[in-house]
Design an enzyme around this catalytic site. Sequence first.
Site, mmCIF file in Angstrom:
data_model
loop_
_atom_site.group_PDB
_atom_site.id
_atom_site.type_symbol
_atom_site.label_atom_id
_atom_site.label_comp_id
_atom_site.label_asym_id
_atom_site.label_seq_id
_atom_site.Cartn_x
_atom_site.Cartn_y
_atom_site.Cartn_z
ATOM 1 N N ASN A 118 1.608 -9.614 -2.700
ATOM 2 C CA ASN A 118 1.599 -9.291 -4.140
ATOM 3 C C ASN A 118 2.749 -9.938 -4.924
ATOM 4 O OD1 ASN A 118 3.271 -7.449 -2.786
ATOM 5 N ND2 ASN A 118 3.038 -5.921 -4.388
ATOM 6 N N GLY A 191 4.806 -4.128 3.413
ATOM 7 C CA GLY A 191 3.347 -4.117 3.376
ATOM 8 C C GLY A 191 2.812 -2.710 3.326
ATOM 9 N N SER A 192 1.604 -2.544 3.839
ATOM 10 C CA SER A 192 0.907 -1.253 3.702
ATOM 11 C C SER A 192 1.408 -0.222 4.708
ATOM 12 C CB SER A 192 -0.587 -1.475 3.893
ATOM 13 O OG SER A 192 -0.814 -1.985 5.191
ATOM 14 N N GLU A 213 9.239 -1.464 4.333
ATOM 15 C CA GLU A 213 9.103 -1.303 2.878
ATOM 16 C C GLU A 213 7.613 -1.128 2.612
ATOM 17 O OE1 GLU A 213 11.449 -1.199 0.527
ATOM 18 O OE2 GLU A 213 13.176 -1.648 1.787
ATOM 19 N N CYS A 247 4.035 -2.662 -5.746
ATOM 20 C CA CYS A 247 4.202 -1.483 -4.878
ATOM 21 C C CYS A 247 4.777 -0.301 -5.632
ATOM 22 C CB CYS A 247 5.083 -1.829 -3.697
ATOM 23 S SG CYS A 247 6.697 -2.431 -4.179
ATOM 24 N N GLU A 337 -3.669 4.437 -2.362
ATOM 25 C CA GLU A 337 -2.826 3.756 -3.350
ATOM 26 C C GLU A 337 -3.745 2.822 -4.148
ATOM 27 O OE1 GLU A 337 0.008 1.250 -1.374
ATOM 28 O OE2 GLU A 337 0.931 0.589 -3.235
HETATM 29 P P1 NAD Z 1 -0.530 -5.573 4.625
HETATM 30 O O1 NAD Z 1 0.137 -4.459 5.349
HETATM 31 O O2 NAD Z 1 -2.003 -5.705 4.759
HETATM 32 O O3 NAD Z 1 0.077 -6.990 5.092
HETATM 33 C C1 NAD Z 1 1.454 -7.265 5.096
HETATM 34 C C2 NAD Z 1 1.759 -8.287 6.188
HETATM 35 O O4 NAD Z 1 1.403 -7.736 7.461
HETATM 36 C C3 NAD Z 1 1.016 -9.605 6.050
HETATM 37 O O5 NAD Z 1 1.918 -10.667 6.334
HETATM 38 C C4 NAD Z 1 -0.073 -9.517 7.106
HETATM 39 O O6 NAD Z 1 -0.402 -10.776 7.687
HETATM 40 C C5 NAD Z 1 0.564 -8.620 8.165
HETATM 41 N N1 NAD Z 1 -0.437 -7.817 8.876
HETATM 42 C C6 NAD Z 1 -1.613 -7.324 8.377
HETATM 43 N N2 NAD Z 1 -2.255 -6.609 9.327
HETATM 44 C C7 NAD Z 1 -1.478 -6.657 10.434
HETATM 45 C C8 NAD Z 1 -1.621 -6.117 11.766
HETATM 46 N N3 NAD Z 1 -2.673 -5.390 12.107
HETATM 47 N N4 NAD Z 1 -0.627 -6.357 12.649
HETATM 48 C C9 NAD Z 1 0.452 -7.081 12.299
HETATM 49 N N5 NAD Z 1 0.625 -7.639 11.074
HETATM 50 C C10 NAD Z 1 -0.323 -7.427 10.150
HETATM 51 O O7 NAD Z 1 -0.066 -5.418 3.118
HETATM 52 P P2 NAD Z 1 -0.505 -6.265 1.851
HETATM 53 O O8 NAD Z 1 -1.936 -5.989 1.568
HETATM 54 O O9 NAD Z 1 -0.074 -7.687 2.015
HETATM 55 O O10 NAD Z 1 0.419 -5.616 0.726
HETATM 56 C C11 NAD Z 1 0.051 -4.480 0.015
HETATM 57 C C12 NAD Z 1 0.816 -3.248 0.480
HETATM 58 O O11 NAD Z 1 2.184 -3.529 0.576
HETATM 59 C C13 NAD Z 1 0.701 -2.100 -0.494
HETATM 60 O O12 NAD Z 1 0.538 -0.904 0.213
HETATM 61 C C14 NAD Z 1 2.050 -2.104 -1.206
HETATM 62 O O13 NAD Z 1 2.432 -0.859 -1.721
HETATM 63 C C15 NAD Z 1 2.950 -2.552 -0.123
HETATM 64 N N6 NAD Z 1 4.130 -3.180 -0.671
HETATM 65 C C16 NAD Z 1 5.325 -2.564 -0.536
HETATM 66 C C17 NAD Z 1 6.467 -3.120 -1.108
HETATM 67 C C18 NAD Z 1 7.810 -2.480 -0.997
HETATM 68 O O14 NAD Z 1 8.787 -3.134 -1.330
HETATM 69 N N7 NAD Z 1 7.917 -1.240 -0.573
HETATM 70 C C19 NAD Z 1 6.358 -4.335 -1.780
HETATM 71 C C20 NAD Z 1 5.116 -4.936 -1.886
HETATM 72 C C21 NAD Z 1 4.009 -4.367 -1.326
#
Ligand code: NAD
Length: 461
Positions: A118, A191-192, A213, A247, A337
Amino acid sequence: MNLNDNMKEIVIQQKEFFNTHITKSLEFRIENLKKLKKLIQEYESEIIDALYSDLRKSKFEAYETEIGVVIQEINYTIKHLKKWSKNRKVKTNLMNFKAKSYIKKSPYGSALIIAPWNYPFQLALSPLIGAIAAGNCAVLKPSEISKNTALVLEKMINNNFEKKYITVINGGIEVSEALLALQFDYIFFTGSVAVGKIIMEKASKHLIPVTLELGGKSPLIVDKKVNIDKAAKRIVWGKFLNAGQTCVAPDYLIVHKDIKDDLINAIKLTIQSFYGDNIILSPDYPRIINEKHFDRLSSLLEKQSVIYGCISNREERYISPTLIDSPKMDSNIMQEEIFGPILPVFDFETEEDIYNITSKFPNPLALYLFTNNKKMVENIHQNILFGGGCVNDTVMHLTSPYLPFGGVGTSGVGNYHGKASFDTFSHEKSILHKRFWFDLTFKYPPYNNRVGWLKKIMNKL
Ligand code: NAD
C-alpha cells in the site's frame, strides 16, 4: 544455483560480512545512509512513475507519503545517530559497589524486511533505514503486488549495494516462505494480521526476534462541539488518502448524534472540494491496487445503506469515496479491516455507546478522537487499548519522528520511526563494569550462618 540455494548463500555471505565488523562503525552507517538518500534522489522520477503505475498515486502524494517521508527519516537519523549510538549510563545498585553500569546498543546481524503493497516504497525503505543505522545487513522483500515499485527498488538497491550487505529479493509468497525458513537474526514484517501470525510462527522455530506492523479496524470518534468544517477536512484527507488503502486510515466513524447530519454534510462538501464533482477524473484520487481488492471492497458494499458515493468502475479499479449508514456488526464490512475508500458511520450519545462498539474489535492500530472535552480524551485513552493516534486529527501522528509507531495485540508487536527504528534494530546489552579495588567478600562461601545478615541487607535495598 536455484533460488533457494541463492537465498541461503546470501544469508551466509551477509553473516560473514557482518562478522568483519565493518557495518558497525558509525562512519560506515552514516556513509551508507547518505548513499541511500542520494540514490533515492537519483531514482526519484522512476519511483514516482512506478507508484503511479501501481496505485495511480499523484506526484504530490508520492512525494508526501513515500519519497519525502523516507528522505526526512534519513536526514533525522543521520543527524542523531552519533548520540543514539553512545552507551547509555544508568545507576549502579549498592550490592555492586564499586562499578559503573551502562547499556550498549548492538546490531543483530542480518535482518529480513518484508513489506506490503500500500505504501510500497516507504514501508520497504523506512525499516531499512533503521537496519542500516543500527549496523545490520539486510534482505528486503517488497510486495509482489506493487510490482512496478518492487522492480525499481530491486534496481536501485541491487545495482548499488553489495548483496553481502543489502539486497532486494523480489517474489511472492513462495519466496517469502523460503526466506522465512532461513536463519536471519531479526525479522521486520509489515502486512496483514493473518500473515503476521505466520511470520511469528516461522520466526519462533529459530527464536528470531520480530517486529510486526499489522492492521485492524481503527475507530474515529467525533464528539459534539467541535469545529465541524476543520474536522471534516482532516477526516476526509486521512480516510481517502491512497483511496483508503492506509493501515492507519480511520476504518469507521462514531459521531455524536447531535452533529451527525452536519458532519456528514461537511464530509460530502469536503470530498467535492478535494476531488471535484466527477471524482474519477481527479488526478489526485488513487486507484484500488488490483481487481481482487476491488472485488473484495465491492462485495463489502452489498446490501448496505449508502449515504454518499458508492460509484465504481472495475476496469479503472475506481471506487469513489463512500459513506455507509450503521452497517450491522456481523456484516462483512464490520468483520474485516476495510482498507479502502468506504466509511461506515455510527452515532453515539454516551461514552458507553462508544465502548459498546469499539469493544467488539481487537486492539486497533490507531484511534482518532475529535473533541474539546479533556475528560473525554482522558477516558477514551484510559479505557481503550490501541497502538497510537491523534486528538483532533487523523493519520498525522505517524509523520513525527518523536512518536514511536506501532500496534498492540493483533495490530502489532514493537514499533519504529525516528530513534525507535534504531532501537528496534539494536539489541541492548546491559553491562556492569567493575573495578578490582573493592570486593564484597560477604557473598562468597563458606556462608556459615550469615543468612540473617543477608536477609536484613536484601530486605532494605
Ligand atoms: P500481506 O500480509 O498480504 O503481505 C505482506 C507481505 O507478506 C508481502 O510482501 C507478501 O509477499 C508477504 N506474504 C503474503 N502472504 C505470505 C505468507 N503466507 N507467508 C509469508 N509471506 C507472505 O499484506 P498486504 O496485503 O501487502 O498489506 C495490507 C495489510 O498490511 C493490511 O492489513 C494493513 O493494515 C497492513 N499494513 C500495516 C502497516 C503498519 O505499519 N502497521 C502498514 C501498511 C499495511
